[in-house]
Design a protein around this motif. Structure first.
Motif, PDB file in Angstrom:
ATOM      1  N   TYR A  71       0.837  -1.207   0.000  1.00 48.87           N
ATOM      2  CA  TYR A  71       0.000   0.000   0.000  1.00 48.87           C
ATOM      3  C   TYR A  71       0.869   1.253   0.000  1.00 48.87           C
ATOM      4  N   VAL A  72       1.900   1.246   0.839  1.00 54.05           N
ATOM      5  CA  VAL A  72       2.814   2.388   0.877  1.00 54.05           C
ATOM      6  C   VAL A  72       3.458   2.586  -0.491  1.00 54.05           C
ATOM      7  N   ALA A  73       3.901   1.500  -1.122  1.00 59.01           N
ATOM      8  CA  ALA A  73       4.546   1.594  -2.427  1.00 59.01           C
ATOM      9  C   ALA A  73       3.639   2.248  -3.462  1.00 59.01           C
ATOM     10  N   GLU A  74       2.347   2.014  -3.347  1.00 59.28           N
ATOM     11  CA  GLU A  74       1.396   2.568  -4.308  1.00 59.28           C
ATOM     12  C   GLU A  74       1.123   4.053  -4.082  1.00 59.28           C
ATOM     13  N   HIS A  75       1.352   4.554  -2.857  1.00 58.64           N
ATOM     14  CA  HIS A  75       0.906   5.897  -2.510  1.00 58.64           C
ATOM     15  C   HIS A  75       2.015   6.880  -2.148  1.00 58.64           C
ATOM     16  N   ILE A  76       3.208   6.381  -1.835  1.00 58.84           N
ATOM     17  CA  ILE A  76       4.267   7.283  -1.405  1.00 58.84           C
ATOM     18  C   ILE A  76       4.769   8.102  -2.598  1.00 58.84           C
ATOM     19  N   ARG A  77       5.048   9.391  -2.369  1.00 61.36           N
ATOM     20  CA  ARG A  77       5.441  10.282  -3.461  1.00 61.36           C
ATOM     21  C   ARG A  77       5.970  11.588  -2.874  1.00 61.36           C
ATOM     22  N   VAL A  78       6.464  12.443  -3.744  1.00 58.44           N
ATOM     23  CA  VAL A  78       6.893  13.781  -3.338  1.00 58.44           C
ATOM     24  C   VAL A  78       5.726  14.513  -2.681  1.00 58.44           C
ATOM     25  N   GLY A  79       6.000  15.169  -1.548  1.00 55.43           N
ATOM     26  CA  GLY A  79       4.990  15.963  -0.856  1.00 55.43           C
ATOM     27  C   GLY A  79       4.272  15.251   0.263  1.00 55.43           C
ATOM     28  N   VAL A  80       4.388  13.926   0.333  1.00 54.57           N
ATOM     29  CA  VAL A  80       3.785  13.162   1.426  1.00 54.57           C
ATOM     30  C   VAL A  80       4.625  13.367   2.687  1.00 54.57           C
ATOM     31  N   THR A  81       3.974  13.479   3.830  1.00 57.20           N
ATOM     32  CA  THR A  81       4.709  13.549   5.095  1.00 57.20           C
ATOM     33  C   THR A  81       4.860  12.144   5.670  1.00 57.20           C
ATOM     34  N   THR A  82       5.872  11.970   6.489  1.00 57.74           N
ATOM     35  CA  THR A  82       6.037  10.654   7.123  1.00 57.74           C
ATOM     36  C   THR A  82       4.922  10.391   8.136  1.00 57.74           C
ATOM     37  N   ALA A  83       4.287  11.453   8.638  1.00 64.56           N
ATOM     38  CA  ALA A  83       3.119  11.263   9.499  1.00 64.56           C
ATOM     39  C   ALA A  83       1.977  10.613   8.714  1.00 64.56           C
ATOM     40  N   GLU A  84       1.827  10.979   7.441  1.00 60.37           N
ATOM     41  CA  GLU A  84       0.817  10.337   6.607  1.00 60.37           C
ATOM     42  C   GLU A  84       1.134   8.855   6.404  1.00 60.37           C
TER      43      GLU A  84
END
Length: 294
Positions: A71-84
């Protein structure tokens, strides 16, 4: 027996719960472990070796562990915070019936570790940590389901990373594979460590000494400690049922680390160089190994 634990009669049911007679199940393995122990080798007590019921439980836990990192691999990107990222992992794990093993572990405040660039391990997710183009980040996720623990981590390259960072990430992943190639019954953790260390140092990088892998399954961290600097033939003997992680932390610069962060958790490279880590969880089998979480 070397560990002073129960030994069934040869025609009695095996201690592992398989339902087979002891002589047809673990007797041969136990006798070999006993010989190795008395010949000066380091062997784990049989109580730390996982029985088939345990392995099936760990696999169910690992289904969540793998799924959440997918799930993380599908959604992680520039601008995401590690809190998200932390919220994604918490919500996914709970929705699938699990518990984030990191949360409140010895006071750790979040559900995952997110380690960016020069952070070696135990980076604490924060709204202030915004992933930027060119970052590399390790997401280290641990899961509990029905009392069974699974654990793995992945590196993510955010946007366009430099060739130097990409090479660090790739070499670290390759070192895990080299370690896995040494996992078979009656080899040692030294065989695994030497393979990892050689791969890393041949590429001009360095392995962190203070942190490593660990036994896991019925507890988050079990014996043995799994280091990634060593010599062939040294250390704990790999026996069928032994469940542990391979997770080298590899620095682009010197192996030295800085543990002085005021939060009491976050570990950085001492020289400010980048660091990378991949983690897999496996169980040793009679003819090799089985990956459980990756």
């Amino acid at each position: 027996m070397y560990d002073n634990d129960f030994v069934p009669g040869r025609n009695d049911a095996c201690w592992c719960g398989s339902g087979k007679k002891y002589k047809k199940c673990h007797a041969r393995i136990d006798e070999r472990l006993d010989r190795l122990y008395h010949n000066g080798y380091e062997v784990l007590p049989r109580g730390l070796l996982k029985i088939p019921e345990d392995i099936e439980g760990i696999k169910r836990s690992a289904d969540i562990n793998i799924g959440v990192l997918d799930y993380v691999a599908e959604h992680i990107r520039v601008g995401v915070t590690t809190a998200e990222v932390d919220q994604w992992i918490h919500d996914y794990t709970v929705q699938h019936g699990g518990i984030p093993a990191d949360l409140n572990y010895e006071g750790y405040p979040k559900s995952v570790c997110t380690s960016i660039n020069d952070v070696v391990c135990h980076g604490i997710p924060s709204e202030d940590d915004v992933l930027r183009d060119g970052d590399i980040v390790n997401v280290d996720c641990s899961t509990i389901l029905d009392g069974y623990f699974s654990d793995s981590s992945r590196m993510f390259c955010i946007g366009e990373v430099s060739a130097e960072r990409q090479r660090l990430v790739d070499v670290t992943r390759e070192s895990v594979q080299r370690g896995l190639e040494q996992v078979r019954a009656w080899n040692t953790l030294g065989d695994v460590a030497h393979a990892v260390q050689t791969c890393v140092e041949d590429a001009g990088f360095n392995v962190v000494r203070e942190f490593g892998g660990h036994g896991i399954g019925l507890e988050f961290h079990e014996d043995p400690f799994v280091g990634f600097v060593g010599e062939p033939g040294e250390g704990v003997v790999l026996a069928p049922g032994m469940c542990f992680t391979i997770e080298p932390m590899v620095n682009a610069g010197a192996p030295d680390i800085d543990m002085n962060d005021p939060n009491g958790w976050t570990v950085r490279t001492k020289d400010g160089s980048d660091s990378a880590q991949w983690e897999v969880q496996l169980v040793v089998t009679e003819d090799g190994y089985e990956l459980l979480s990756w």
